[in-house]
Design a protein around this motif. Structure first.
Motif, mmCIF file in Angstrom:
data_model
loop_
_atom_site.group_PDB
_atom_site.id
_atom_site.type_symbol
_atom_site.label_atom_id
_atom_site.label_comp_id
_atom_site.label_asym_id
_atom_site.label_seq_id
_atom_site.Cartn_x
_atom_site.Cartn_y
_atom_site.Cartn_z
ATOM 1 N N GLU A 30 -41.392 -3.261 -25.426
ATOM 2 C CA GLU A 30 -41.572 -4.041 -23.988
ATOM 3 C C GLU A 30 -40.844 -5.264 -24.094
ATOM 4 N N GLY A 33 -37.144 -4.810 -22.915
ATOM 5 C CA GLY A 33 -36.908 -4.216 -21.550
ATOM 6 C C GLY A 33 -37.081 -2.975 -21.476
ATOM 7 N N ILE A 34 -37.959 -2.256 -22.263
ATOM 8 C CA ILE A 34 -38.340 -0.739 -22.240
ATOM 9 C C ILE A 34 -39.474 -0.719 -21.232
ATOM 10 N N TYR A 35 -39.236 0.201 -20.213
ATOM 11 C CA TYR A 35 -40.366 0.623 -19.132
ATOM 12 C C TYR A 35 -40.994 1.712 -19.645
ATOM 13 N N ASP A 47 -34.761 2.055 -19.566
ATOM 14 C CA ASP A 47 -34.300 0.675 -19.335
ATOM 15 C C ASP A 47 -34.635 -0.111 -18.051
ATOM 16 N N LYS A 48 -35.721 -1.173 -18.352
ATOM 17 C CA LYS A 48 -36.124 -1.944 -17.106
ATOM 18 C C LYS A 48 -35.047 -2.255 -16.035
ATOM 19 N N ASN A 49 -33.819 -2.401 -16.691
ATOM 20 C CA ASN A 49 -32.781 -2.988 -15.806
ATOM 21 C C ASN A 49 -32.267 -1.783 -14.605
ATOM 22 N N ALA A 52 -37.346 0.825 -12.555
ATOM 23 C CA ALA A 52 -38.474 -0.020 -12.066
ATOM 24 C C ALA A 52 -39.822 0.456 -11.991
ATOM 25 N N GLY A 53 -39.995 1.907 -11.971
ATOM 26 C CA GLY A 53 -41.291 2.440 -11.677
ATOM 27 C C GLY A 53 -41.240 3.861 -11.826
ATOM 28 N N TYR A 54 -42.571 4.266 -11.864
ATOM 29 C CA TYR A 54 -42.691 5.935 -12.061
ATOM 30 C C TYR A 54 -43.746 6.176 -11.212
ATOM 31 N N ASP A 62 -42.482 1.582 -7.903
ATOM 32 C CA ASP A 62 -41.770 0.260 -7.794
ATOM 33 C C ASP A 62 -40.294 0.782 -7.538
#
Length: 106
Positions: A30, A33-35, A47-49, A52-54, A62
């Protein structure tokens, strides 16, 4: 949950040590930057970059844009145990687990 179930869910010292390592690794992921998203027991990493959501058709994720998935997702993933949802939950005990569970009822 009955008090007598706590001993059935307790890990050995070795198992607790291994689980603590897993929790630490999860936190490290986390921080980089791992979602994470869990889809029926498949833990996916994004990759959170970039993601943004699921979500699904009733729970919008998101993000500024959405892409509908039809045949799964090509995300890096690993199979984990299936998550519990809003259902009635049931544990399957071994003979040893049931004996321990029953001994704590006394």
């Amino acid at each position: 949950m009955g008090e007598n179930l706590y001993s059935v869910c307790e890990l050995t010292a070795e198992q607790q040590k291994a689980f603590n390592k897993l929790k630490k690794a999860y936190k490290e992921c986390e921080k980089t930057g791992i979602y994470f998203a869990n889809c029926y027991g498949s833990l996916m990493a994004f990759d959170k970059n970039l993601v943004a959501g699921y979500g699904d058709c009733t729970m919008t994720p998101d993000g500024e844009y959405t892409v509908e998935l039809h045949n799964g997702c090509p995300a890096d993933s690993m199979q984990i145990v299936n998550e519990w949802a809003d259902d009635t939950h049931v544990l399957g005990l071994t003979k040893k687990g049931m004996k321990l569970y029953l001994s704590n009822e006394e």
